[in-house]
Design a protein around this motif. Structure first.
Motif, PDB file in Angstrom:
ATOM      1  N   PRO A 133     -33.824 -39.059 -27.799  1.00 23.31           N
ATOM      2  CA  PRO A 133     -34.447 -40.503 -27.762  1.00 23.31           C
ATOM      3  C   PRO A 133     -34.944 -40.801 -26.492  1.00 23.31           C
ATOM      4  O   PRO A 133     -36.260 -41.278 -26.258  1.00 23.31           O
ATOM      5  N   ASN A 134     -34.376 -40.376 -25.212  1.00 19.82           N
ATOM      6  CA  ASN A 134     -34.961 -40.557 -24.004  1.00 19.82           C
ATOM      7  C   ASN A 134     -36.476 -39.938 -23.724  1.00 19.82           C
ATOM      8  O   ASN A 134     -37.189 -40.235 -23.368  1.00 19.82           O
ATOM      9  N   ASN A 135     -36.628 -38.572 -24.172  1.00 25.20           N
ATOM     10  CA  ASN A 135     -37.829 -37.901 -24.263  1.00 25.20           C
ATOM     11  C   ASN A 135     -38.575 -38.727 -25.018  1.00 25.20           C
ATOM     12  O   ASN A 135     -39.855 -38.761 -24.981  1.00 25.20           O
ATOM     13  N   SER A 136     -38.225 -39.301 -26.317  1.00 25.84           N
ATOM     14  CA  SER A 136     -39.237 -39.744 -27.241  1.00 25.84           C
ATOM     15  C   SER A 136     -40.170 -41.185 -26.736  1.00 25.84           C
ATOM     16  O   SER A 136     -40.985 -41.488 -26.939  1.00 25.84           O
ATOM     17  N   ILE A 137     -39.304 -41.712 -25.828  1.00 23.34           N
ATOM     18  CA  ILE A 137     -39.835 -42.929 -24.952  1.00 23.34           C
ATOM     19  C   ILE A 137     -41.008 -42.749 -24.288  1.00 23.34           C
ATOM     20  O   ILE A 137     -41.927 -43.528 -24.271  1.00 23.34           O
ATOM     21  N   LYS A 242     -49.492 -28.190 -37.577  1.00 27.14           N
ATOM     22  CA  LYS A 242     -49.712 -26.973 -36.940  1.00 27.14           C
ATOM     23  C   LYS A 242     -49.470 -26.986 -35.523  1.00 27.14           C
ATOM     24  O   LYS A 242     -49.087 -26.018 -34.880  1.00 27.14           O
ATOM     25  N   GLU A 243     -50.247 -27.965 -34.971  1.00 27.55           N
ATOM     26  CA  GLU A 243     -50.249 -27.944 -33.686  1.00 27.55           C
ATOM     27  C   GLU A 243     -48.869 -28.203 -32.994  1.00 27.55           C
ATOM     28  O   GLU A 243     -48.398 -27.428 -31.790  1.00 27.55           O
ATOM     29  N   MET A 244     -47.620 -28.990 -33.698  1.00 26.77           N
ATOM     30  CA  MET A 244     -46.588 -29.009 -33.187  1.00 26.77           C
ATOM     31  C   MET A 244     -45.714 -27.758 -33.239  1.00 26.77           C
ATOM     32  O   MET A 244     -44.768 -27.363 -32.441  1.00 26.77           O
ATOM     33  N   LEU A 245     -46.163 -26.950 -34.335  1.00 26.36           N
ATOM     34  CA  LEU A 245     -45.236 -25.634 -34.473  1.00 26.36           C
ATOM     35  C   LEU A 245     -45.723 -24.677 -33.218  1.00 26.36           C
ATOM     36  O   LEU A 245     -44.904 -24.001 -32.923  1.00 26.36           O
ATOM     37  N   LEU A 246     -47.028 -24.625 -33.133  1.00 25.83           N
ATOM     38  CA  LEU A 246     -47.481 -23.963 -31.952  1.00 25.83           C
ATOM     39  C   LEU A 246     -46.719 -24.314 -30.750  1.00 25.83           C
ATOM     40  O   LEU A 246     -46.303 -23.531 -29.680  1.00 25.83           O
ATOM     41  N   LEU A 247     -46.719 -25.650 -30.299  1.00 29.46           N
ATOM     42  CA  LEU A 247     -46.159 -26.128 -29.158  1.00 29.46           C
ATOM     43  C   LEU A 247     -44.571 -25.918 -28.926  1.00 29.46           C
ATOM     44  O   LEU A 247     -44.423 -25.372 -28.049  1.00 29.46           O
ATOM     45  N   THR A 376     -40.090 -34.992 -33.771  1.00 33.69           N
ATOM     46  CA  THR A 376     -40.903 -34.088 -33.084  1.00 33.69           C
ATOM     47  C   THR A 376     -39.956 -33.687 -31.597  1.00 33.69           C
ATOM     48  O   THR A 376     -39.924 -32.512 -31.036  1.00 33.69           O
ATOM     49  N   GLN A 377     -39.720 -34.640 -30.968  1.00 37.18           N
ATOM     50  CA  GLN A 377     -38.816 -34.404 -29.762  1.00 37.18           C
ATOM     51  C   GLN A 377     -37.340 -33.832 -30.309  1.00 37.18           C
ATOM     52  O   GLN A 377     -36.869 -32.886 -29.393  1.00 37.18           O
ATOM     53  N   ALA A 378     -36.767 -33.819 -31.456  1.00 39.63           N
ATOM     54  CA  ALA A 378     -35.728 -33.203 -31.814  1.00 39.63           C
ATOM     55  C   ALA A 378     -36.023 -31.633 -31.965  1.00 39.63           C
ATOM     56  O   ALA A 378     -35.264 -30.786 -31.674  1.00 39.63           O
ATOM     57  N   SER A 379     -37.207 -31.479 -32.293  1.00 41.42           N
ATOM     58  CA  SER A 379     -37.795 -30.081 -32.678  1.00 41.42           C
ATOM     59  C   SER A 379     -37.868 -29.202 -31.184  1.00 41.42           C
ATOM     60  O   SER A 379     -37.275 -28.050 -30.928  1.00 41.42           O
ATOM     61  N   VAL A 380     -38.501 -30.068 -30.385  1.00 42.89           N
ATOM     62  CA  VAL A 380     -38.660 -29.475 -28.967  1.00 42.89           C
ATOM     63  C   VAL A 380     -37.305 -29.447 -28.377  1.00 42.89           C
ATOM     64  O   VAL A 380     -37.041 -28.347 -27.698  1.00 42.89           O
ATOM     65  N   GLN A 381     -36.397 -30.311 -28.497  1.00 43.66           N
ATOM     66  CA  GLN A 381     -34.987 -30.065 -27.808  1.00 43.66           C
ATOM     67  C   GLN A 381     -34.249 -28.920 -28.442  1.00 43.66           C
ATOM     68  O   GLN A 381     -33.612 -28.000 -27.933  1.00 43.66           O
ATOM     69  N   LEU A 382     -34.466 -28.474 -29.889  1.00 47.87           N
ATOM     70  CA  LEU A 382     -33.888 -27.532 -30.526  1.00 47.87           C
ATOM     71  C   LEU A 382     -34.366 -26.420 -29.844  1.00 47.87           C
ATOM     72  O   LEU A 382     -33.545 -25.387 -29.807  1.00 47.87           O
ATOM     73  N   MET A 383     -35.636 -26.259 -29.782  1.00 47.14           N
ATOM     74  CA  MET A 383     -36.308 -24.853 -29.244  1.00 47.14           C
ATOM     75  C   MET A 383     -35.660 -24.787 -27.946  1.00 47.14           C
ATOM     76  O   MET A 383     -35.778 -23.569 -27.348  1.00 47.14           O
ATOM     77  N   ASN A 384     -35.696 -25.922 -27.039  1.00 52.52           N
ATOM     78  CA  ASN A 384     -35.090 -25.618 -25.843  1.00 52.52           C
ATOM     79  C   ASN A 384     -33.660 -25.088 -25.816  1.00 52.52           C
ATOM     80  O   ASN A 384     -33.232 -24.323 -24.989  1.00 52.52           O
ATOM     81  N   GLN A 385     -32.965 -25.700 -26.694  1.00 53.44           N
ATOM     82  CA  GLN A 385     -31.682 -25.165 -26.559  1.00 53.44           C
ATOM     83  C   GLN A 385     -31.605 -23.808 -27.188  1.00 53.44           C
ATOM     84  O   GLN A 385     -30.700 -23.026 -26.725  1.00 53.44           O
TER      85      GLN A 385
END
Length: 464
Positions: A133-137, A242-247, A376-385
């Motif tokens: 949530p914080n990253n989503s802000i 697609k752009e989100m998946l690449l990122l 989207t932020q959750a997807s980034v967090q998951l990929m980071n983790q």
């Protein structure tokens, strides 16, 4: 189109206060990336295979919980806004979880394994409830693609403080009692600091994450109750972006590279070089150079734009690693130069990556009609983790399979593997990141055009 519509921008003071979230997210993230595997094997006494299994197994929890948190945050509307309540009330819990990870209770070997698993999974869940949530802000603060890079410059620039904490961790652990007690006490310091800075962060976002904007951001009308099937369809639409998946692919490879190097640092300095005392010096210089890199991001945004800058600097991160791969016994000065060069370029890369997230959120809403900010932020967090798990578990698994024994002289096979994992393998992940962004299609101009069209849509919707 971008010139006809005034894109929303954030105030300087709010960007600075929001930047404190970069401290909160990175205090545990950087420290665990650098020391957790070493802590578990050499301090807490777990076998390398168990540490690897724990790191990878926790990602199963992440894979389930992160999309749930993202979807939930996208639909929450409170008097405190959409995302701020998660940060405000979750920060103390996250602080407690950090302390628990680095606690060293006197237990038998089997109980130690159970405790480590429970504490680390508790941290993974607690941090996701705050960090996503914080990253989503950040996506709410500015609609200007170029200023989004500035927002992330403050956020990632503040990450220099946790980097200094991590660089000076070993002397501070000794100062706080040394041994297992020193690590536990340092866990307390990190937990309290994380909670406090996240609370400061919410002060900078209160003008953007409001009740009124939360209603506007929420997918669908609040009066409409969405079924589980509707939520699943929204998630499916999000992953058609697609752009989100690449990122997020680039995020995963970059985080794997970052964690792999940090994980191997302690083993490299301790066993290959025999100079664990160099860690604080080399890391501190790298942090300072990384700060310089971070503050250059707005300049390179204006000159090359985010996509091209990402490609240039991710390519440059490969050079110092290749150099060190072929230097068997480097001196302190050469290691400092190489690691500082990497710190400069890699910090620029990560700031640009974070600044691209709001652009892909806008693109998803523009193409599908669903604004999946939290997801989207959750997807980034998951990929980071996932990247952190891969970078922290696989190298430990490899050296364990080759015969690594904690606190003893290592075999030539283990030493060779440590060198290759520290310097060689990261080059492969950097190259994969370059390829992902090569096919990424959102230039700053295209992102500004999409943002303007979305703003026009909202103006028309409010006038109906």
């Amino acid at each position: 189109m971008a010139e006809q519509v005034q894109l929303k921008k954030a105030r300087l003071v709010d960007m600075i206060l929001y930047g404190f979230g970069g401290i909160g997210a990175n205090i545990p993230f950087i420290f665990m990336g650098a020391y957790l595997s070493f802590f578990y094997t050499d301090i807490f006494g777990l076998a390398p295979a168990i540490v690897s299994a724990l790191m990878l197994g926790s990602k199963i929890v992440d894979a389930v919980i992160d999309p749930f948190i993202g979807a939930l945050a996208d639909r929450v509307v409170t008097k405190f806004g959409k995302f701020r309540p998660f940060v405000m009330f979750g920060a103390p819990v996250m602080g407690l979880s950090i302390f628990m990870v680095f606690s060293t209770p006197d237990l038998d070997p089997n109980a130690k394994v159970l405790y480590a698993c429970a504490a680390y999974i508790f941290y993974v869940v607690a941090s996701s409830f705050v960090v996503i949530p914080n990253n989503s802000i950040a996506n709410l603060m500015s609609a200007d693609p170029k200023q989004r890079a500035t927002v992330q410059t403050f956020k990632q620039g503040m990450a220099a403080i946790p980097q200094f904490m991590s660089a000076m961790a070993l002397p501070l652990v000794d100062l706080l009692g040394g041994g297992t007690a020193g690590w536990s006490n340092y866990g307390i310091v990190m937990g309290i600091a994380t909670c406090v800075v996240f609370w400061i962060c919410t002060m900078g976002s209160k003008n953007y994450d409001t009740y009124e904007l939360a209603r506007e951001e929420t997918t669908g009308d609040k009066s409409e109750r969405k079924s589980a099937g509707d939520v699943v369809r929204d998630i499916a639409k999000t992953f058609k972006n697609k752009e989100m998946l690449l990122l997020i692919g680039a995020f995963c490879t970059e985080m794997t590279c970052f964690t792999l190097q940090n994980t191997m640092n302690m083993y490299y300095f301790t066993y290959v070089l025999g100079h664990k005392d160099w860690v604080a010096t080399v890391s501190s210089v790298g942090v300072i150079v990384g700060i310089i890199g971070t503050i250059t991001v707005p300049f390179f945004t204006r000159v090359w734009g985010k996509k091209r800058s990402f490609q240039v600097f991710v390519a440059l991160t490969i050079l110092p690693n290749l150099l060190m791969l072929f230097v068997p016994s480097p001196e302190l000065a050469l290691i400092t130069v190489a690691m500082s060069s990497y710190s400069f370029t890699s910090r620029i890369v990560i700031v640009f990556a974070w600044s691209m997230i709001p652009d892909v959120v806008d693109y998803g809403e523009y193409t599908t009609g669903v604004r999946s900010n939290g997801l989207t932020q959750a997807s980034v967090q998951l990929m980071n983790q996932l990247g952190q798990a891969l970078g922290g578990s696989i190298p430990v698994m490899i050296i364990g399979a080759l015969g690594y024994v904690a606190n003893q002289a290592q075999t030539p096979e283990v030493l060779g593997a440590i060198v290759a994992l520290r310097w060689g393998v990261p080059c492969v992940f950097n190259l994969i990141s370059f390829i992902f962004i090569r096919f990424y299609g959102l230039t700053d101009e295209r992102a500004a055009e999409i943002g303007a069209k979305l703003q026009e849509r909202r103006i028309e919707a409010r006038s109906e």
